[in-house]
Scaffold this motif. Structure first.
Motif, PDB file in Angstrom:
ATOM      1  N   TYR A 114      12.476 -13.784  11.415  1.00  0.00           N
ATOM      2  CA  TYR A 114      12.778 -12.358  11.512  1.00  0.00           C
ATOM      3  C   TYR A 114      14.234 -12.061  11.860  1.00  0.00           C
ATOM      4  CZ  TYR A 114       7.700 -12.210  11.465  1.00  0.00           C
ATOM      5  OH  TYR A 114       6.380 -12.377  11.112  1.00  0.00           O
ATOM      6  N   ARG A 120      14.135  -0.208   6.164  1.00  0.00           N
ATOM      7  CA  ARG A 120      12.748  -0.376   6.641  1.00  0.00           C
ATOM      8  C   ARG A 120      12.470  -1.840   6.963  1.00  0.00           C
ATOM      9  NH1 ARG A 120      11.382   3.151   2.426  1.00  0.00           N
ATOM     10  NH2 ARG A 120      10.572   1.406   1.187  1.00  0.00           N
ATOM     11  N   ASP A 169      14.370  -2.868  10.142  1.00  0.00           N
ATOM     12  CA  ASP A 169      13.746  -2.328  11.360  1.00  0.00           C
ATOM     13  C   ASP A 169      12.508  -3.135  11.757  1.00  0.00           C
ATOM     14  OD1 ASP A 169      15.655  -0.375  11.506  1.00  0.00           O
ATOM     15  OD2 ASP A 169      14.414   1.194  10.591  1.00  0.00           O
ATOM     16  N   ILE A 170      11.676  -3.455  10.767  1.00  0.00           N
ATOM     17  CA  ILE A 170      10.464  -4.244  11.045  1.00  0.00           C
ATOM     18  C   ILE A 170      10.840  -5.627  11.559  1.00  0.00           C
ATOM     19  CG2 ILE A 170       8.438  -5.343  10.014  1.00  0.00           C
ATOM     20  CD1 ILE A 170       8.399  -3.006   7.982  1.00  0.00           C
ATOM     21  N   ARG A 200      12.080  -5.484  15.169  1.00  0.00           N
ATOM     22  CA  ARG A 200      10.967  -5.281  16.108  1.00  0.00           C
ATOM     23  C   ARG A 200      10.179  -6.568  16.324  1.00  0.00           C
ATOM     24  NH1 ARG A 200      10.107  -0.359  13.351  1.00  0.00           N
ATOM     25  NH2 ARG A 200       8.267  -1.208  12.304  1.00  0.00           N
TER      26      ARG A 200
END
Length: 236
Positions: free
Chosen positions: A134, A172, A175-176, A179
């Motif tokens: 990530y 998007r 951002d995911i 997080r």
């Protein structure tokens, strides 16, 4: 028995090709032949040996090519990406892809033809995300947005909607990824890992710029994934 003997011969031939630095399609075909065995147990053993061999040889090849032209370095990285993909070493495959993208970005000033496109960064970001890297995904998205900004001069009014949709899609995903990276991070262990890895990475990268931006960021992502796997096992 014949299958084992044939595989041993092909394995020896592949080792020889790599040690001779013959990074070409014929060497990749030998690799594919090695992994065409129908014997599942043998196939697992061969895959394990090849992963270990390719990882060690890739570091040596990268060091040897430190003073070579950028085109030569990129050819080596492209070969390694394909080889790691064949042996199903996703971690190494993504790491080398990232190294190549960062290297191209670094040399873009003098070699405009090497410029990484927004779509290339997005393809990489999606692959990294799908494999749970990530923090690397977030960095790739950031680079994709920078590329898109640089490419804005190529867009006209007819492309405005498509450009806006692309920016929204990248943001998007970023951002995911941020997080998820934050949720699963273990700050102390990650910091210690980065400290220990800094020196070893500097010895194996093609350039100082590529070392600090590519390898460190990617390996941090790998570390976070390993920590998550450990936590899952403890909670079972």
């Amino acid at each position: 028995m014949a299958d084992v003997s044939l595989s041993a011969h092909q394995l020896s031939l592949f080792y020889s090709q790599i040690q001779l630095r013959r990074f070409d399609d014929s060497t990749l075909r030998i690799l594919e032949l090695i992994l065409s065995s129908k014997d599942v147990k043998l196939l697992l053993e061969l895959r394990s040996k090849l992963k270990e061999f390719l990882r060690s040889q890739s570091l040596i090849a990268i060091r040897e090519a430190a003073e070579k032209p950028i085109e030569h370095k990129l050819l080596i990285l492209e070969f390694l990406v394909r080889a790691f993909a064949i042996v199903d070493d996703i971690e190494s495959c993504l790491a080398v892809r990232y190294e190549g993208l960062i290297m191209r970005d670094t040399w873009t000033v003098n070699h405009l033809e090497l410029r990484v496109s927004c779509s290339e960064w997005m393809n990489f970001a999606e692959d990294a995300f799908n494999n749970e890297y990530y923090s690397v995904t977030a960095k790739a998205c950031e680079n994709a947005l920078l590329c898109l900004k640089e490419e804005e001069g190529d867009y006209n009014c007819d492309n405005l909607w498509g450009n806006t949709w692309t920016i929204s899609k990248i943001q998007r995903l970023e951002d995911i990824a941020i997080r998820l990276s934050t949720c699963h991070s273990v700050q102390g262990q990650a910091a210690e890992y980065m400290r220990k890895k800094t020196m070893s990475i500097k010895k194996s990268s093609f350039s100082e710029v590529a070392e600090s931006t590519a390898s460190m960021c990617f390996r941090d992502g790998i570390k976070q994934q390993n920590i998550r796997n450990l936590l899952r096992l403890k909670n079972q």
